[in-house]
Scaffold this motif. Structure first.
Motif, mmCIF file in Angstrom:
data_model
loop_
_atom_site.group_PDB
_atom_site.id
_atom_site.type_symbol
_atom_site.label_atom_id
_atom_site.label_comp_id
_atom_site.label_asym_id
_atom_site.label_seq_id
_atom_site.Cartn_x
_atom_site.Cartn_y
_atom_site.Cartn_z
ATOM 1 N N VAL A 309 1.014 -1.211 -0.037
ATOM 2 C CA VAL A 309 -0.141 -0.006 -0.109
ATOM 3 C C VAL A 309 0.851 1.272 -0.115
ATOM 4 N N VAL A 310 0.545 2.143 -0.805
ATOM 5 C CA VAL A 310 1.338 3.392 -0.851
ATOM 6 C C VAL A 310 0.293 4.692 -0.819
ATOM 7 N N ASP A 311 0.508 5.679 -0.118
ATOM 8 C CA ASP A 311 -0.534 6.529 0.484
ATOM 9 C C ASP A 311 0.362 7.886 0.698
ATOM 10 N N GLY A 312 -0.304 9.032 0.653
ATOM 11 C CA GLY A 312 0.081 10.245 0.952
ATOM 12 C C GLY A 312 -0.671 11.271 1.640
ATOM 13 N N GLU A 313 -0.185 12.106 2.130
ATOM 14 C CA GLU A 313 -1.012 13.579 2.798
ATOM 15 C C GLU A 313 -0.038 14.778 2.722
ATOM 16 N N GLN A 314 -0.867 15.694 2.820
ATOM 17 C CA GLN A 314 -0.082 16.964 2.806
ATOM 18 C C GLN A 314 -1.071 17.963 3.886
ATOM 19 N N HIS A 315 -0.547 18.726 4.732
ATOM 20 C CA HIS A 315 -0.980 19.772 5.602
ATOM 21 C C HIS A 315 -0.297 21.113 5.603
ATOM 22 N N GLY A 316 -1.037 21.875 5.897
ATOM 23 C CA GLY A 316 -0.475 23.242 6.410
ATOM 24 C C GLY A 316 0.062 22.949 7.777
ATOM 25 N N VAL A 317 1.282 23.514 8.011
ATOM 26 C CA VAL A 317 1.851 23.173 9.146
ATOM 27 C C VAL A 317 1.029 23.662 10.361
ATOM 28 N N GLU A 318 0.319 24.740 10.201
ATOM 29 C CA GLU A 318 -0.697 25.416 11.379
ATOM 30 C C GLU A 318 -1.913 24.234 11.504
ATOM 31 N N GLU A 319 -2.346 23.713 10.501
ATOM 32 C CA GLU A 319 -3.335 22.695 10.684
ATOM 33 C C GLU A 319 -2.712 21.639 11.564
ATOM 34 N N LEU A 320 -1.646 21.156 12.086
ATOM 35 C CA LEU A 320 -1.214 20.317 12.661
ATOM 36 C C LEU A 320 -0.850 20.734 14.186
ATOM 37 N N ASP A 321 -1.250 22.017 14.463
ATOM 38 C CA ASP A 321 -1.143 22.326 15.929
ATOM 39 C C ASP A 321 -2.308 21.654 16.685
ATOM 40 N N GLY A 322 -2.023 21.575 17.949
ATOM 41 C CA GLY A 322 -3.218 21.014 18.920
ATOM 42 C C GLY A 322 -2.522 20.063 19.692
ATOM 43 N N LEU A 323 -3.306 19.467 20.563
ATOM 44 C CA LEU A 323 -2.968 18.281 21.627
ATOM 45 C C LEU A 323 -3.553 16.848 21.225
ATOM 46 N N ALA A 324 -3.689 16.869 19.856
ATOM 47 C CA ALA A 324 -4.413 15.380 19.776
ATOM 48 C C ALA A 324 -3.117 14.524 19.723
ATOM 49 N N LEU A 325 -3.435 13.193 19.951
ATOM 50 C CA LEU A 325 -2.358 12.275 20.251
ATOM 51 C C LEU A 325 -1.341 12.130 18.886
ATOM 52 N N ASP A 326 -1.789 12.421 17.842
ATOM 53 C CA ASP A 326 -1.029 12.241 16.771
ATOM 54 C C ASP A 326 -0.256 13.477 16.277
ATOM 55 N N ARG A 327 -0.181 14.536 17.154
ATOM 56 C CA ARG A 327 0.366 15.854 17.185
ATOM 57 C C ARG A 327 1.302 16.298 18.013
ATOM 58 N N VAL A 328 1.276 15.874 18.937
ATOM 59 C CA VAL A 328 2.172 16.083 20.263
ATOM 60 C C VAL A 328 3.537 15.544 20.052
ATOM 61 N N HIS A 329 3.941 14.685 19.211
ATOM 62 C CA HIS A 329 5.216 14.150 19.202
ATOM 63 C C HIS A 329 5.931 14.921 18.098
ATOM 64 N N VAL A 330 6.769 15.838 18.370
ATOM 65 C CA VAL A 330 7.312 16.763 17.083
ATOM 66 C C VAL A 330 8.776 16.678 17.217
ATOM 67 N N GLN A 331 9.512 17.186 16.414
ATOM 68 C CA GLN A 331 10.990 17.420 16.290
ATOM 69 C C GLN A 331 10.935 18.991 15.620
ATOM 70 N N GLN A 332 11.622 19.901 16.578
ATOM 71 C CA GLN A 332 11.847 21.060 16.150
ATOM 72 C C GLN A 332 13.396 21.340 15.622
ATOM 73 N N VAL A 333 13.422 22.177 14.469
ATOM 74 C CA VAL A 333 14.666 22.365 14.205
ATOM 75 C C VAL A 333 15.151 23.557 14.975
ATOM 76 N N VAL A 334 16.230 23.609 16.008
ATOM 77 C CA VAL A 334 16.551 24.490 16.677
ATOM 78 C C VAL A 334 18.031 25.116 16.375
ATOM 79 N N ARG A 335 18.115 26.443 16.555
ATOM 80 C CA ARG A 335 19.386 26.884 16.700
ATOM 81 C C ARG A 335 20.053 26.912 17.870
#
Length: 379
Positions: A309-335
């Motif tokens: 199975v091959v699938d894809g998705e795209q989201h504006g980054v602001e659409e992925l804000d929030g406290l849902a379980l699939d959105r709290v795991h992040v990597q931030q690029v940091v200086r």
């Protein structure tokens, strides 16, 4: 069942290498890479779950305010040297030193041919083992290396010019971790709890790596801090004389963005013979790890979706804000600022459930509006 690697003297048990030493369904073996500049991030994950018969992979890019991903899942090959599923493949050009990542999914707006070259010794993190009562829920070894990328990246039909310096991280991990559909267990009324920070940082003259797991009271149960020198010409990937990984005591101080479980900034302190030094981390860009399958509502790691199975998705980054379980795991690029050095890296955060130092009490409550400040001393 035999595979070509069985001809090498590398066996750890009487079993052929295609077989795991135990039959636990959550055994996994995974590649993870990221690459980043101040305004671009990409990641690739590829995992094999031999006792579930699954191989899956994902490639994801954050560019121009959009996070795009392609996912692939299929039947696991018996031959573990096959590290490709659908349009995503990883080639070990030179083990632990040079890897090639190829992606061909133009229908999902992603095409890549990228090569990662290790620039620091590979750092073996402390073994991470966790029990829930009598059940072994996690038993993992992870090897981390810093490096750089070259090659070609195409997003939404347009080539993205890569600057001469695109830094990144290679993470190889294996063992037991919750993957796939959960196995039946007795009900547990406790709120799930996990606190994880992971910070590989690239500087021009070397690198720094920090990792910690904590319980709900903020007590570390696995942790490491490492100074990573540059590899010299001809040095082994474990570091040549005088270039070995140096393990140090580190602590973290994290400022939470109000109403979230995402950092608004952080400090890492390093205890050195000459005194304690502080590395300041300034977030520049956020990647939601669901883009590489982590906690994804459909394509989380190790699930069976069919032969391919091959699938894809795209989201504006602001659409992925929030406290849902699939959105709290992040990597931030940091200086990262350390003495007179200015580097670039990532600060990964996965915080679920209670964590008293942060003021978190429920499964996914956010930081207080005044902003929680947390300090933990890793020893």
């Amino acid at each position: 069942m035999l595979i070509p690697f069985d001809d090498y003297p590398i066996h750890q048990t009487a079993l052929p290498l295609a077989h795991t030493a135990g039959g636990h369904p959550n055994h996994y073996d995974r590649f993870w890479f990221n690459g980043y500049t101040e305004d671009l991030y990409f990641a690739v994950a590829l995992g094999i779950y031999p006792n579930r018969g699954v191989i899956d992979a994902a490639f994801s890019v954050v560019h121009d305010g959009v996070q795009r991903s392609v996912f692939a899942s299929g039947r696991a090959p018996i031959d573990r040297t096959v590290t490709r599923v659908g349009p995503i493949g990883i080639e070990l050009v030179e083990p632990m030193r040079v890897n090639r990542v190829r992606v061909h999914a133009p229908e999902h707006g992603l095409v890549a041919d990228l090569e990662f070259t290790t620039r620091t010794p590979v750092c073996e993190e402390p073994r991470q083992t966790r029990w829930s009562g009598t059940q072994l829920t996690m038993d993992v070894t992870r090897a981390t290396a810093l490096g750089g990328w070259t090659g070609r990246l195409e997003v939404a039909g347009h080539q993205v010019p890569l600057p001469p310096r695109v830094w990144g991280t290679k993470d190889r991990s294996w063992g037991l971790r919750p993957v796939g559909d959960p196995t039946p267990t007795a009900p547990d009324n406790a709120v799930p709890q996990l606190f994880f920070l992971w910070a590989p940082l690239n500087f021009a003259d070397g690198g720094l790596h920090f990792m910690v797991f904590e319980d709900g009271q903020g007590r570390p149960w696995a942790q490491s801090g490492s100074l990573l020198p540059l590899l010299g010409e001809g040095d082994p990937v474990t570091g040549g004389p005088g270039r070995e990984v140096q393990h140090v005591e580190m602590a973290h101080r994290l400022r939470w963005m109000p109403g979230s479980r995402r950092s608004a900034g952080a400090e890492l302190s390093i205890r050195l013979p000459g005194g304690t030094e502080v590395v300041e981390l300034e977030p520049l860009l956020t990647f939601r790890m669901r883009g590489a399958g982590y906690l994804h509502p459909t394509y989380s790691h190790g699930r069976w979706h069919g032969e391919l199975v091959v699938d894809g998705e795209q989201h504006g980054v602001e659409e992925l804000d929030g406290l849902a379980l699939d959105r709290v795991h992040v990597q931030q690029v940091v200086r990262a600022r350390w003495r007179d050095r200015v580097g670039l890296g990532v600060l990964e955060q996965l915080v679920i459930g209670p964590h008293a130092p942060s003021g978190f009490a429920a499964l996914l409550d956010g930081a207080p509006q005044q902003g929680a400040v947390e300090t933990t001393h890793a020893t």
